[in-house]
Write an enzyme that holds these catalytic residues in place. Structure first.
Site, PDB file in Angstrom:
ATOM      1  CB  CYS A   2      -0.898   0.006   1.232  1.00 31.25           C
ATOM      2  SG  CYS A   2      -1.806  -1.522   1.513  1.00 31.25           S
ATOM      3  NE  ARG A  27       4.335   1.305  -2.082  1.00 36.48           N
ATOM      4  CZ  ARG A  27       5.462   1.003  -1.454  1.00 36.48           C
ATOM      5  NH1 ARG A  27       6.615   1.377  -1.972  1.00 36.48           N
ATOM      6  NH2 ARG A  27       5.456   0.347  -0.310  1.00 36.48           N
ATOM      7  CD1 TRP A  74      -2.772  -4.913  -3.997  1.00 36.27           C
ATOM      8  CD2 TRP A  74      -2.283  -6.188  -2.228  1.00 36.27           C
ATOM      9  NE1 TRP A  74      -2.564  -6.188  -4.456  1.00 36.27           N
ATOM     10  CE2 TRP A  74      -2.267  -7.005  -3.387  1.00 36.27           C
ATOM     11  CE3 TRP A  74      -2.016  -6.786  -0.994  1.00 36.27           C
ATOM     12  CZ2 TRP A  74      -1.981  -8.356  -3.356  1.00 36.27           C
ATOM     13  CZ3 TRP A  74      -1.737  -8.147  -0.953  1.00 36.27           C
ATOM     14  CH2 TRP A  74      -1.719  -8.915  -2.130  1.00 36.27           C
ATOM     15  CG  ASN A 100       1.357   1.097   3.769  1.00 35.13           C
ATOM     16  OD1 ASN A 100       0.194   1.344   3.495  1.00 35.13           O
ATOM     17  ND2 ASN A 100       2.370   1.653   3.123  1.00 35.13           N
ATOM     18  N   GLY A 101       0.575  -2.570   6.473  1.00 34.32           N
ATOM     19  CA  GLY A 101       0.987  -3.641   7.368  1.00 34.32           C
ATOM     20  C   GLY A 101      -0.192  -4.459   7.858  1.00 34.32           C
ATOM     21  CD  GLU A 481      11.859 -13.436 -13.970  1.00 39.48           C
ATOM     22  OE1 GLU A 481      11.562 -12.239 -14.130  1.00 39.48           O
ATOM     23  OE2 GLU A 481      11.594 -14.075 -12.924  1.00 39.48           O
ATOM     24  CE  LYS A 485       9.397 -10.248 -14.859  1.00 40.55           C
ATOM     25  NZ  LYS A 485       9.118 -11.071 -13.695  1.00 40.55           N
ATOM     26  CD  GLU A 488       5.529 -11.158 -12.120  1.00 40.09           C
ATOM     27  OE1 GLU A 488       5.843 -10.928 -10.939  1.00 40.09           O
ATOM     28  OE2 GLU A 488       6.282 -10.878 -13.075  1.00 40.09           O
ATOM     29  CG  HIS A 504       9.876 -37.413 -15.127  1.00 40.94           C
ATOM     30  ND1 HIS A 504       9.969 -38.777 -14.909  1.00 40.94           N
ATOM     31  CD2 HIS A 504      11.080 -37.035 -15.622  1.00 40.94           C
ATOM     32  CE1 HIS A 504      11.175 -39.190 -15.238  1.00 40.94           C
ATOM     33  NE2 HIS A 504      11.874 -38.154 -15.675  1.00 40.94           N
ATOM     34  CE  LYS A 603       9.157  -2.983  -8.817  1.00 36.00           C
ATOM     35  NZ  LYS A 603       9.506  -3.873  -9.930  1.00 36.00           N
TER      36      LYS A 603
END
Length: 608
Positions: A2, A27, A74, A100-101, A481, A485, A488, A504, A603
């Site tokens: 946040c 963020r 958020w 925030n938290g 990665e 991407k 996301e 497998h 972020k």
């Protein structure tokens, strides 16, 4: 996660607060709000959705105010709606707070306050803080915050204002970053320096357990135990244009194209080619200490974890030192084994990732030398580690990390070379690796110049709902990665696998509707990868290959080839990841996704 912005000064507060919130949009958030301290009391406005929705709600209102706080939320507790959005306020609407938290003991506190007659409007844990401050208020807002926080368990970065205390913002931190901006006849509070960079580059980073009382002319910092702290002002080297799009459609695309520059910055002043060795003075370790290292533990999350996995392959081969790569979120919950010959590396772009910070603190608690690989100067990991290196990637605004990843890998290559030269690596071998590393930025420029090839492939596959990414050896983490991407920013289901593991299980998924991206560089496992490609093609899978320039053989066996310049085989991830970043970006754009602010993501993850 946040975003917090606070202002007290001579300017009209609302434009400053809204400007700061916009700087923090990257963020990730689901709602936004402001609390303005006016002559008529608190003026609180909250809206679900983007900041522009909040602006529309405020449009046309003449609000004379030079003091206030703002927030982008958020959701962690309570669904995204207007009631749960921040700021939260007390029953009398005289105290407002943004947070925030996570308040871990909020249920206990809520029950206690409810018994005292306080009425709760929201489903959030944050509202508890507002009522708790009011319960402890006896005329001094700072003391009320101090007394309230002494009862709180969990993490927080908070900013508090009150109509009873015009010209005053109270800020406090425990586990969630908070910064004070030092201006002329004005001061700022924010969760990120980018929110205030338009107005000042002089900042003070709050440490855990510190409370700041901020007015337009001064600020004082004390601990929760009321011990006064002497502020240490830092100057931010980032410029405002570094957090602008500079003509690109999205921050992510800008940051992909910045990688030649950011990698040069990561290497600048750190390579002694004549001796085939890297210089990393920030590690605060002498040569004899480097030689005594018998084990390296790397801890990180997400993209940084993938960089660490590449570091494991690279350091073990170059330095012959055992390396363990750990998910930071799991590390301290599994009774890790430490010894005095181990070194711990925490990798985090922001330097604030909650799980990575907690893992580092656990290592330090056991007396292990703990080092940071971070991007943000002055971040918590940078301040609390025993040493480390900055990646010098500059501000990364896009939620999906790109330039930070390649800079992290570059630093791990430098660390591997340094450790290798302390052991068995010859001057010539060091020169070969470092010489190839110095050529990487120019080779990335060559790849970016052929972006249209990737864009054309993206157009053919942008409507597929599943992808498989395969790699072997040091390029297996690149497959992970590349898949991350795509997940996301395009919301396509994608999985990264070691190519040999495909048979497998995942091979059952392959048909004509399953695009398979294969990293097939000319290296010792090339023939094995070609066999894996044959297995995909035999099942009508469509293959997009990332291959070495001049490899004509592979073009006959796959549907598409993206060629890369030849480099040292241990450095191929720095090249092979570039087309995968571009592929994810262009597919997301073609699907109409919000590239820079993908849904549900933040972020910097500053809560567990």
């Amino acid at each position: 996660m946040c975003g917090i912005v606070g202002y007290v000064g001579e300017k009209q507060a609302l434009p400053v607060l809204l400007s700061g919130l916009k700087r923090l949009e990257y963020r990730g958030y689901d709602s936004a709000g402001v609390a303005l301290v006016t002559d008529d009391g608190l003026r609180i406005t909250k809206q679900v959705g983007k900041i522009k929705v909040l602006e529309q709600a405020l449009d046309g209102h003449k609000i004379d105010c030079r003091h206030g706080i703002a927030h982008t939320r958020w959701a962690t507790h309570g669904e995204p709606n207007q009631v749960n959005a921040h700021p939260h306020y007390d029953t009398a609407a005289e105290i407002a707070l943004v947070h925030n938290g996570i308040v871990e003991n909020y249920r206990t506190l809520k029950e206690f306050l409810s018994q005292k007659g306080f009425v709760f409007r929201s489903d959030t844990d944050t509202e508890v803080l507002t009522h708790l401050i009011r319960f402890n208020y006896k005329g001094d807002l700072t003391e009320a915050v101090r007394d309230a926080l002494s009862q709180v368990e969990g993490t927080y970065g908070i900013a508090v204002v009150s109509s009873l205390h015009p010209n005053e913002v109270i800020a406090a931190r425990m586990g969630s970053p908070l910064v004070i901006g030092h201006g002329d006849d004005e001061n700022f509070v924010a969760s990120d320096v980018s929110a205030m960079l338009e107005y000042t580059n002089r900042v003070v980073y709050l440490e855990d357990g510190e409370i700041a009382t901020v007015t337009n002319s001064e600020y004082t910092i004390t601990t929760i135990q009321n011990v006064e702290i002497t502020p240490r002002i830092s100057e931010i080297s980032w410029s405002l244009d570094m957090i602008e799009k500079s003509g690109y459609d999205h921050f992510m695309l800008k940051e992909i194209h910045e990688q030649p520059t950011t990698l040069r910055n990561a290497m600048r002043g750190r390579i002694n080619y004549e001796e085939g060795i890297s210089r990393l003075n920030g590690l605060n370790l002498q040569y004899d200490e480097l030689r005594r290292i018998k084990r390296i533990i790397i801890s990180a999350c997400g993209t940084s974890w993938h960089a660490g996995l590449i570091g494991e392959y690279l350091i073990e081969e170059v330095a012959r030192v055992p390396v363990e790569i750990e998910y930071a979120s799991e590390f301290r919950y599994r009774s890790p084994i430490f010894d005095d010959s181990s070194v711990f590396f925490a990798i985090s772009q922001s330097g604030e990732t909650a799980d990575t910070l907690a893992a580092m603190r656990e290592a330090k608690k056991h007396g292990v030398t703990s080092l940071g690989i971070v991007n943000v100067v002055g971040s918590t990991i940078a301040r609390e580690s025993n040493g480390g290196v900055y990646i010098h990637a500059g501000p990364e605004i896009g939620v999906a990390s790109t330039k930070a990843f390649t800079s992290q890998v570059t630093l791990l290559a430098l660390i591997g070379t340094l450790l290798g030269r302390m052991r068995h690596l010859s001057v010539q071998q060091g020169q070969e690796l470092l010489g190839a590393l110095q050529e990487i930025p120019g080779q990335i420029e060559q790849i970016l110049a052929r972006e249209d090839v990737v864009k054309e492939i993206a157009g053919e596959y942008c409507n597929n709902d599943n992808f498989l990414y395969l790699g072997r050896g040091i390029n297996f983490p690149v497959a992970l990665e590349g898949a991350l991407k795509l997940k996301e920013i395009s919301y396509i289901h994608a999985e990264g696998y070691p190519a040999a593991e495909m048979k497998h299980g995942p091979i059952a998924l392959i048909d004509e509707n399953m695009p398979v991206v294969v990293i097939a560089m000319k290296d010792p496992v090339y023939d094995k990868v070609m066999s894996n490609i044959a297995e995909v093609r035999a099942r009508n899978g469509r293959v997009i290959a990332i291959a070495t320039e001049g490899d004509t053989e592979i073009a006959e066996r796959v549907n598409h080839v993206i060629y890369l310049p030849e480099t040292h085989r241990l450095l191929t991830p720095l090249l092979s990841v570039i087309p995968l970043q571009l592929l994810a970006y262009h597919i997301a754009v073609m699907r109409g996704c919000h590239v820079d602010q993908p849904r549900n993501l933040a972020k910097s993850v500053t809560v567990e």
